[in-house]
Motif scaffolding. Structure first.
Motif, PDB file in Angstrom:
ATOM      1  N   THR A  28       0.851  -1.186   0.000  1.00  0.00           N
ATOM      2  CA  THR A  28       0.000   0.000   0.000  1.00  0.00           C
ATOM      3  C   THR A  28       0.890   1.240   0.000  1.00  0.00           C
ATOM      4  OG1 THR A  28      -0.120   0.236   2.408  1.00  0.00           O
ATOM      5  CG2 THR A  28      -1.756  -1.237   1.354  1.00  0.00           C
ATOM      6  N   TYR A  29       0.271   2.379  -0.289  1.00  0.00           N
ATOM      7  CA  TYR A  29       1.006   3.640  -0.231  1.00  0.00           C
ATOM      8  C   TYR A  29       1.588   3.821   1.168  1.00  0.00           C
ATOM      9  CZ  TYR A  29      -1.535   4.686  -4.543  1.00  0.00           C
ATOM     10  OH  TYR A  29      -2.046   4.642  -5.812  1.00  0.00           O
ATOM     11  N   GLY A  30       0.794   3.493   2.179  1.00  0.00           N
ATOM     12  CA  GLY A  30       1.256   3.600   3.560  1.00  0.00           C
ATOM     13  C   GLY A  30       2.372   2.634   3.886  1.00  0.00           C
ATOM     14  N   ASP A  31       2.305   1.419   3.314  1.00  0.00           N
ATOM     15  CA  ASP A  31       3.379   0.437   3.534  1.00  0.00           C
ATOM     16  C   ASP A  31       4.713   0.979   3.035  1.00  0.00           C
ATOM     17  OD1 ASP A  31       1.547  -1.469   4.510  1.00  0.00           O
ATOM     18  OD2 ASP A  31       1.427  -2.539   2.597  1.00  0.00           O
ATOM     19  N   GLY A  37      10.297   4.977   6.318  1.00  0.00           N
ATOM     20  CA  GLY A  37      10.458   5.698   7.574  1.00  0.00           C
ATOM     21  C   GLY A  37      10.260   7.194   7.443  1.00  0.00           C
ATOM     22  N   GLU A  38       9.598   7.611   6.377  1.00  0.00           N
ATOM     23  CA  GLU A  38       9.305   9.031   6.206  1.00  0.00           C
ATOM     24  C   GLU A  38       8.149   9.213   5.233  1.00  0.00           C
ATOM     25  OE1 GLU A  38      11.977  11.566   3.734  1.00  0.00           O
ATOM     26  OE2 GLU A  38      13.195   9.756   3.629  1.00  0.00           O
ATOM     27  N   GLY A  39       7.532  10.377   5.325  1.00  0.00           N
ATOM     28  CA  GLY A  39       6.382  10.660   4.473  1.00  0.00           C
ATOM     29  C   GLY A  39       5.181   9.869   4.936  1.00  0.00           C
ATOM     30  N   GLY A  40       4.186   9.859   4.107  1.00  0.00           N
ATOM     31  CA  GLY A  40       2.958   9.137   4.399  1.00  0.00           C
ATOM     32  C   GLY A  40       2.327   8.684   3.107  1.00  0.00           C
ATOM     33  N   PRO A  41       1.138   8.092   3.192  1.00  0.00           N
ATOM     34  CA  PRO A  41       0.474   7.594   1.977  1.00  0.00           C
ATOM     35  C   PRO A  41       0.272   8.667   0.911  1.00  0.00           C
ATOM     36  CG  PRO A  41      -0.677   6.830   3.938  1.00  0.00           C
ATOM     37  CD  PRO A  41       0.372   7.794   4.398  1.00  0.00           C
ATOM     38  N   ARG A  42      -0.072   9.860   1.317  1.00  0.00           N
ATOM     39  CA  ARG A  42      -0.303  10.926   0.327  1.00  0.00           C
ATOM     40  C   ARG A  42       0.982  11.304  -0.411  1.00  0.00           C
ATOM     41  NH1 ARG A  42      -5.367  13.799   0.933  1.00  0.00           N
ATOM     42  NH2 ARG A  42      -6.484  12.940   2.716  1.00  0.00           N
ATOM     43  N   VAL A  44       3.578   9.336  -0.915  1.00  0.00           N
ATOM     44  CA  VAL A  44       3.888   8.232  -1.830  1.00  0.00           C
ATOM     45  C   VAL A  44       2.964   8.301  -3.045  1.00  0.00           C
ATOM     46  CG1 VAL A  44       3.910   5.718  -2.113  1.00  0.00           C
ATOM     47  CG2 VAL A  44       4.850   6.759  -0.031  1.00  0.00           C
ATOM     48  N   GLY A  45       1.684   8.549  -2.813  1.00  0.00           N
ATOM     49  CA  GLY A  45       0.733   8.677  -3.921  1.00  0.00           C
ATOM     50  C   GLY A  45       1.123   9.789  -4.882  1.00  0.00           C
ATOM     51  N   ARG A  46       1.591  10.897  -4.346  1.00  0.00           N
ATOM     52  CA  ARG A  46       2.018  12.014  -5.192  1.00  0.00           C
ATOM     53  C   ARG A  46       3.228  11.625  -6.043  1.00  0.00           C
ATOM     54  NH1 ARG A  46       0.414  16.191  -8.009  1.00  0.00           N
ATOM     55  NH2 ARG A  46       1.912  17.883  -8.036  1.00  0.00           N
ATOM     56  N   VAL A  47       4.182  10.950  -5.434  1.00  0.00           N
ATOM     57  CA  VAL A  47       5.344  10.471  -6.185  1.00  0.00           C
ATOM     58  C   VAL A  47       4.887   9.549  -7.309  1.00  0.00           C
ATOM     59  CG1 VAL A  47       7.402   9.004  -6.093  1.00  0.00           C
ATOM     60  CG2 VAL A  47       7.022  10.729  -4.317  1.00  0.00           C
ATOM     61  N   MET A  48       3.989   8.620  -6.987  1.00  0.00           N
ATOM     62  CA  MET A  48       3.530   7.673  -8.000  1.00  0.00           C
ATOM     63  C   MET A  48       2.775   8.392  -9.126  1.00  0.00           C
ATOM     64  SD  MET A  48       4.883   4.918  -7.035  1.00  0.00           S
ATOM     65  CE  MET A  48       4.136   3.789  -8.210  1.00  0.00           C
ATOM     66  N   VAL A  60       1.662  -0.713  -6.234  1.00  0.00           N
ATOM     67  CA  VAL A  60       1.471   0.172  -5.082  1.00  0.00           C
ATOM     68  C   VAL A  60       0.009   0.601  -5.124  1.00  0.00           C
ATOM     69  CG1 VAL A  60       2.204   2.281  -3.912  1.00  0.00           C
ATOM     70  CG2 VAL A  60       3.868   0.923  -5.188  1.00  0.00           C
ATOM     71  N   VAL A  61      -0.727   0.222  -4.082  1.00  0.00           N
ATOM     72  CA  VAL A  61      -2.194   0.319  -4.130  1.00  0.00           C
ATOM     73  C   VAL A  61      -2.780   0.952  -2.877  1.00  0.00           C
ATOM     74  CG1 VAL A  61      -2.301  -1.733  -5.602  1.00  0.00           C
ATOM     75  CG2 VAL A  61      -2.520  -1.980  -3.130  1.00  0.00           C
ATOM     76  N   ARG A  62      -4.066   1.244  -2.974  1.00  0.00           N
ATOM     77  CA  ARG A  62      -4.827   1.698  -1.810  1.00  0.00           C
ATOM     78  C   ARG A  62      -4.998   0.522  -0.845  1.00  0.00           C
ATOM     79  NH1 ARG A  62     -10.145   4.698  -3.976  1.00  0.00           N
ATOM     80  NH2 ARG A  62     -10.925   3.179  -2.481  1.00  0.00           N
ATOM     81  N   ALA A  63      -5.155   0.828   0.408  1.00  0.00           N
ATOM     82  CA  ALA A  63      -5.259  -0.208   1.438  1.00  0.00           C
ATOM     83  C   ALA A  63      -6.504  -1.078   1.282  1.00  0.00           C
ATOM     84  CB  ALA A  63      -5.240   0.419   2.825  1.00  0.00           C
ATOM     85  N   ASP A  64      -7.532  -0.577   0.594  1.00  0.00           N
ATOM     86  CA  ASP A  64      -8.754  -1.375   0.416  1.00  0.00           C
ATOM     87  C   ASP A  64      -8.694  -2.293  -0.807  1.00  0.00           C
ATOM     88  OD1 ASP A  64      -9.084   0.440  -1.676  1.00  0.00           O
ATOM     89  OD2 ASP A  64     -10.949   1.284  -0.906  1.00  0.00           O
ATOM     90  N   GLY A  65      -7.608  -2.248  -1.567  1.00  0.00           N
ATOM     91  CA  GLY A  65      -7.435  -3.137  -2.707  1.00  0.00           C
ATOM     92  C   GLY A  65      -8.151  -2.718  -3.977  1.00  0.00           C
ATOM     93  N   VAL A  66      -8.742  -1.531  -3.975  1.00  0.00           N
ATOM     94  CA  VAL A  66      -9.431  -1.043  -5.171  1.00  0.00           C
ATOM     95  C   VAL A  66      -8.386  -0.525  -6.158  1.00  0.00           C
ATOM     96  CG1 VAL A  66     -11.033   0.703  -6.057  1.00  0.00           C
ATOM     97  CG2 VAL A  66     -11.525  -0.458  -3.902  1.00  0.00           C
TER      98      VAL A  66
END
Length: 117
Positions: A28-31, A37-42, A44-48, A60-66
């Protein structure tokens, strides 16, 4: 000639982790953020969103698997090719798009060498 901008350091690290995710597995983005050890899901999502086209972005996916909105067909093709575990869309789900079976597909990054040092 146009100037080529260097990739931000954080973006490089996110993309490196993405390239290491095995076929058929996802993080997941959060994983990814937690592993780095830095940043957050948002972040990572922005980088992607900005730079992910050159790596296996579908891993690299959302935590709900969608699957990523607007890229569902391309992502599903990759998941099926790689044998990523999927589960049917819940009744009444918009578009009836299957989801990733996160319990079976999620990868913990255990075999990634620790580069945070």
């Amino acid at each position: 000639m146009g100037r080529v901008e260097e990739l931000p350091e954080y973006a490089e690290r996110v993309l490196e982790v993405t390239e290491l995710i095995p076929p058929g597995r996802v993080m997941t983005y959060g994983d990814v953020a937690e592993w780095l050890g830095e940043g957050g899901p948002r972040q990572v999502g922005r980088v992607m969103a900005l730079y992910g086209g050159a790596v296996p972005w579908w891993r690299v996916v959302r935590a709900d698997g969608v699957p990523l909105a607007g890229h569902e067909i391309r992502a599903l093709e990759q998941y099926r090719t790689e044998g990523t575990p999927l589960r049917p869309a819940p009744p009444g789900a918009e578009g009836h798009v299957p989801r990733i079976d996160m319990k079976r597909a999620r990868w913990d990054g255990a075999s990634i060498p620790d580069r945070r040092d």
